[in-house]
Scaffold this motif. Sequence first.
Motif, PDB file in Angstrom:
ATOM      1  N   ALA A  80       0.814  -1.223   0.000  1.00 25.32           N
ATOM      2  CA  ALA A  80       0.000   0.000   0.000  1.00 25.32           C
ATOM      3  C   ALA A  80       0.844   1.269   0.000  1.00 25.32           C
ATOM      4  N   TRP A  81       2.160   1.124   0.108  1.00 26.69           N
ATOM      5  CA  TRP A  81       3.086   2.276   0.070  1.00 26.69           C
ATOM      6  C   TRP A  81       3.392   2.573  -1.385  1.00 26.69           C
ATOM      7  N   LEU A  82       2.885   3.707  -1.882  1.00 21.20           N
ATOM      8  CA  LEU A  82       2.917   3.952  -3.328  1.00 21.20           C
ATOM      9  C   LEU A  82       3.336   5.376  -3.685  1.00 21.20           C
ATOM     10  N   PRO A  83       4.328   5.962  -3.019  1.00 27.11           N
ATOM     11  CA  PRO A  83       4.693   7.342  -3.370  1.00 27.11           C
ATOM     12  C   PRO A  83       5.279   7.478  -4.764  1.00 27.11           C
ATOM     13  N   PHE A  84       5.798   6.384  -5.323  1.00 26.68           N
ATOM     14  CA  PHE A  84       6.422   6.426  -6.648  1.00 26.68           C
ATOM     15  C   PHE A  84       5.538   5.786  -7.716  1.00 26.68           C
ATOM     16  N   GLY A  85       4.281   5.524  -7.398  1.00 26.57           N
ATOM     17  CA  GLY A  85       3.457   4.789  -8.328  1.00 26.57           C
ATOM     18  C   GLY A  85       3.864   3.320  -8.343  1.00 26.57           C
ATOM     19  N   HIS A  86       3.543   2.653  -9.445  1.00 22.08           N
ATOM     20  CA  HIS A  86       3.810   1.217  -9.530  1.00 22.08           C
ATOM     21  C   HIS A  86       3.588   0.800 -10.986  1.00 22.08           C
ATOM     22  N   GLY A  87       4.178  -0.294 -11.376  1.00 27.54           N
ATOM     23  CA  GLY A  87       3.896  -0.866 -12.678  1.00 27.54           C
ATOM     24  C   GLY A  87       4.708  -0.238 -13.805  1.00 27.54           C
ATOM     25  N   ALA A  88       4.186  -0.387 -15.035  1.00 25.96           N
ATOM     26  CA  ALA A  88       4.936  -0.022 -16.234  1.00 25.96           C
ATOM     27  C   ALA A  88       5.268   1.453 -16.306  1.00 25.96           C
ATOM     28  N   HIS A  89       4.473   2.297 -15.633  1.00 28.03           N
ATOM     29  CA  HIS A  89       4.736   3.735 -15.658  1.00 28.03           C
ATOM     30  C   HIS A  89       5.123   4.257 -14.273  1.00 28.03           C
ATOM     31  N   GLY A  90       5.539   3.361 -13.384  1.00 30.14           N
ATOM     32  CA  GLY A  90       6.032   3.815 -12.088  1.00 30.14           C
ATOM     33  C   GLY A  90       7.310   4.621 -12.236  1.00 30.14           C
ATOM     34  N   CYS A  91       7.665   5.322 -11.195  1.00 30.58           N
ATOM     35  CA  CYS A  91       8.828   6.204 -11.238  1.00 30.58           C
ATOM     36  C   CYS A  91      10.103   5.415 -11.509  1.00 30.58           C
TER      37      CYS A  91
END
Length: 373
Positions: free
Chosen positions: A307-318
Amino acid sequence: MNDGWRWIHRQPRFLEDRWRAEGDRFRVDLGTLGRGVVLAHPEDILTVFRTPAVRRWKAVFPVIDTGPLPLAEGHAHEGKRRELLRRLRPDGLADGFAALRNLAAARAPAGAFSATELADELALAASSLMVFGRLTPALGPSVLALLKSGAPAMGQLPDPSGALKRAHEEWLTVARAAVDAEIASGLGEVNALLPGVEGDALTLVMVGVEPLAASLVWALVELPGHEDRVAADDDYRRAFIAEVLRAHPPFPTIAREFSEPVALDGVVLQPGEVAFPSPWLSHRHPSAWSRPEAFDPTRMLAGPPSAWLPFGHGAHGCLGAATAMRQLDAMLAGLLTDRRYDGAKRPKLARRVLTFAPAGRVLMHATVLSRGE
């Protein structure tokens, strides 16, 4: 009346008010920016981030630059991403982190100081070292001028006369010329992303400076009561930084647009519709966090949860998530070499350019430790 003004200027408070009133999914009307749905539950957010039929929302791209990286999609994006991820491996930039730690120690203040100005300076240094392998005297004034202007993201305000667009294009012209001058000056002595990303150099600097600066100010504000352990314990310092980013994510929402229908347990998001996964809300969601209102680095000692997602996630994550964590670690370690900090009043939040950050000049006091302390 649409939600656009509060979205641009008061987004975190707006999100919390609507979340409490309407639950984990609610629709927003942002006027000229269009309509979308905000997602608060971590599982919904992860579903969106993991969906192949998703792309970044292009409304904010003109703010940072129009180089190849932010505009790429599909195979072009995948190729650029793989190459940058390979070059952004933290072990390959280790000498840059060491240089940043030494720089932070050398520039640590004594007495009263502005945490905002210190963080801007060090964040610019961090991004410059990463991209160019050295500090950037030609580019620095342009970047800092944009940050100090506090100008909300061009493209997210009504602009019937085109004045905002013209002003931003003038800034981009100056900033790109400064980037060209820095490239012509050659690389520094530490490992850098250049050469090979010249067209994206301004973008890479800009997307690093602002969130790094905001996070460093919040870290300084949250330090009292944690300083000795943050200074002495590497694991606790990393947990402290992760908790700073949970409590104060620089981007309250991370927009994604769909290229085909996506189903979320009772809701179908249509092609062209924008979803706004909200780290601000997911980081406060009671399903994921015990006492989310408390600042508690110990919750991160075993590593941040999903649930910690400050950088986003997945193919377009930071792309630079791991690098940013190492940069914050180096800056904090350097600043705490022989200093301790206090005196900050809890700042309000305000929009800068892309992020929400502590408002105004956050004033603090630094005490120089005597030998043996």
